[in-house]
Design an enzyme around this catalytic site. Structure first.
Site, PDB file in Angstrom:
ATOM      1  N   LYS A 116       0.845  -1.197   0.000  1.00 43.00           N
ATOM      2  CA  LYS A 116       0.000   0.000   0.000  1.00 43.00           C
ATOM      3  C   LYS A 116       0.885   1.255   0.000  1.00 43.00           C
ATOM      4  O   LYS A 116       0.620   2.206  -0.733  1.00 43.00           O
ATOM      5  CB  LYS A 116      -0.940  -0.022   1.211  1.00 43.00           C
ATOM      6  CG  LYS A 116      -2.026  -1.084   1.065  1.00 43.00           C
ATOM      7  CD  LYS A 116      -2.802  -1.344   2.353  1.00 43.00           C
ATOM      8  CE  LYS A 116      -3.782  -2.512   2.138  1.00 43.00           C
ATOM      9  NZ  LYS A 116      -4.510  -2.908   3.349  1.00 43.00           N
TER      10      LYS A 116
ATOM     11  N   GLN B 128      -4.183  -1.138   9.607  1.00 36.29           N
ATOM     12  CA  GLN B 128      -4.225  -2.522   9.117  1.00 36.29           C
ATOM     13  C   GLN B 128      -4.799  -3.444  10.197  1.00 36.29           C
ATOM     14  O   GLN B 128      -4.356  -3.429  11.345  1.00 36.29           O
ATOM     15  CB  GLN B 128      -2.809  -2.970   8.713  1.00 36.29           C
ATOM     16  CG  GLN B 128      -2.747  -4.340   8.079  1.00 36.29           C
ATOM     17  CD  GLN B 128      -3.426  -4.412   6.707  1.00 36.29           C
ATOM     18  OE1 GLN B 128      -3.348  -3.484   5.913  1.00 36.29           O
ATOM     19  NE2 GLN B 128      -4.112  -5.515   6.455  1.00 36.29           N
TER      20      GLN B 128
ATOM     21  N   ASP C 274     -10.663   3.177   4.193  1.00 37.74           N
ATOM     22  CA  ASP C 274     -11.080   1.770   4.191  1.00 37.74           C
ATOM     23  C   ASP C 274     -12.610   1.657   4.168  1.00 37.74           C
ATOM     24  O   ASP C 274     -13.143   0.573   3.927  1.00 37.74           O
ATOM     25  CB  ASP C 274     -10.555   1.062   5.456  1.00 37.74           C
ATOM     26  CG  ASP C 274      -9.339   0.203   5.190  1.00 37.74           C
ATOM     27  OD1 ASP C 274      -9.111  -0.162   4.021  1.00 37.74           O
ATOM     28  OD2 ASP C 274      -8.625  -0.111   6.161  1.00 37.74           O
TER      29      ASP C 274
END
Ligand code: NAP
Length: 295
Positions: free
Chosen positions: A54, A98, A121
Site C-alpha cells: 500500500k 491494518q 477503508d
C-alpha cells in the site's frame, strides 16, 4: 475451460495509472499532494506485506505516504492518540489501520475514532450508513473493486440475481449494499444458510467471500454466471511452500461460468487500486473540490 478469466491485475493497473494522472491537477489546486497514512501494529508477516504494498502504491501514484509501524505491545490509548493526531494532520487525507489488531486493542474503537472523511477503508459506521442509505461515502476497497470488475464485465447489473456468500462488515455486507445500489436482486448467504448450493445455483452473479478453500463447487454454478472470488486461502503444495486458492474451485467453476476471477490476480490487486482511488477522492472532498472525473 470455457469461462473468460477476469484480469484484475490489468484493471487495477489502469485505475492506479488514472489516479496517478489525476494527482498533479489536485496538487496544482490544493498546493500539496494527497496523503495516505498507514498504521501497522506488530510483526504479522501477511499484514506487513499488505502495508508495504500500500505504501509503495501510494508513492508510485505520486501521493505522500506516511508509514507508522508500532510495536505489538502498544496500548489502546496510544493507538487512539495516533489516530487523533492523524485526524488533525492537514497533510493526511486517508488513514488506514491494518487489521487485525492485537487483543488489547478494541478495533471497533479505533475505527470509530478515525475521521469519517479520512476513512479510506470505508469501515467507519458513518460511511457504512451512508453507503446503506445511498449517500456519497468512502466505500470499502475490496467490494468496491469487485463491483468495478462486475460492471466492466457485465455493464448494467439491474435486475440480475446476485448471491453474496459472506456477511462480514469488510466484504459481504458492503458488497450487498453496492449490488442493491446497482438494482441487482441480492441474497446474502452465510454459515447458517440452508442448502447453500441451491441458493447459489440461481445466481447470475456470485461473490464468494468466505475464507474456505475451494468451498464453492462447479455444480453450484448456473451456466453463464459471473463469479467473483474474494477468498485468499493458503493450502499445502508439493514444494512445501503452499499455494493460494480462492473460495471457489476454479477449474470446475470455469467449466460452467461465463467469467471468473482467478486467485491470485483477480480481486486482490483491485483492493489496493481502490485504496488509491479512495485516497484521491478523500483528498478532493477535504479540499472542497469536486470528485475527480474518470475514476
Ligand atoms: P470473515 O469476516 O471471516 O467472514 C466470512 C463469512 O463467511 C462470514 O459471514 C461467515 O458466516 C461466512 N461463512 C463461513 N463459513 C461458511 C460456510 N460454510 N458457508 C457459508 N458461509 C460461510 O471473512 P472476510 O474478512 O469477509 O474475508 C473473506 C475472505 O476474503 C477471506 O478468505 C479473506 O482472506 C478474503 N479477503 C480478501 C481480500 C482481498 O483483497 N482480495 C480482502 C478482504 C478479505 P457467519 O457470518 O455466519 O459466520
Amino acid at each position: 475451460m470455457s469461462a473468460r478469466r477476469i484480469d484484475g491485475k490489468a484493471a487495477a493497473l489502469s485505475i492506479r495509472q488514472r489516479v496517478a494522472a489525476l494527482v498533479p491537477a489536485f496538487e496544482a489546486k490544493a498546493g500539496r499532494a494527497p496523503g495516505l497514512a498507514t498504521v501497522l501494529v506488530g510483526e504479522d508477516p501477511a499484514s506487513a506485506v499488505y502495508v508495504r504494498s500500500k505504501n509503495r502504491a501510494t508513492a508510485e501514484a505520486g501521493m505522500a505516504s506516511f508509514a507508522h509501524n508500532l510495536p505489538e505491545t502498544i496500548s489502546e490509548n496510544e493507538l487512539l492518540q495516533l489516530v487523533i493526531d492523524l485526524n488533525a494532520d492537514e497533510r493526511v487525507d486517508g488513514i488506514l489501520v491494518q487489521l487485525p489488531l492485537p487483543g488489547q486493542v478494541d478495533a471497533t474503537r479505533v475505527i470509530e475514532t478515525i475521521d469519517p472523511g479520512k476513512d479510506v477503508d470505508g469501515f467507519h459506521p458513518v460511511n457504512a450508513g451512508r453507503l446503506a442509505t445511498g449517500l456519497p461515502a468512502l466505500v470499502p476497497c475490496t467490494p468496491f473493486g469487485c463491483l468495478y470488475l462486475l460492471k466492466a464485465e457485465l455493464g448494467d447489473l439491474s435486475g440480475r440475481d446476485a448471491v453474496v456468500i459472506g456477511r462480514s462488515n469488510i466484504v459481504g455486507k458492503p458488497m450487498a449494499q453496492l449490488l442493491i445500489g446497482e438494482s441487482a436482486t441480492v441474497t446474502i448467504a452465510h454459515s447458517r444458510t440452508r442448502d447453500l448450493p441451491q441458493v447459489v445455483r440461481r445466481a447470475d452473479i456470485i461473490v464468494a467471500a468466505v475464507g474456505r478453500a475451494e468451498m464453492v463447487r462447479g455444480d453450484w454454478i448456473k451456466p453463464g454466471a459471473t463469479v467473483i472470488d474474494v477468498g485468499i486461502n493458503r493450502v499445502p503444495s508439493d514444494d512445501g511452500k503452499g499455494r493460494l486458492v480462492g473460495d471457489v474451485a476454479f477449474e470446475e467453476a470455469a467449466e460452467v461460468a461465463a467469467a471468473i476471477t482467478p486467485v491470485p490476480g483477480g480481486v486482490g490487486p483491485m483492493t489496493i487500486a481502490m485504496l488509491m482511488r479512495n485516497t484521491l477522492v478523500a483528498a478532493h472532498r477535504r479540499a472542497g473540490l469536486k470528485d475527480p472525473e474518470g475514476l
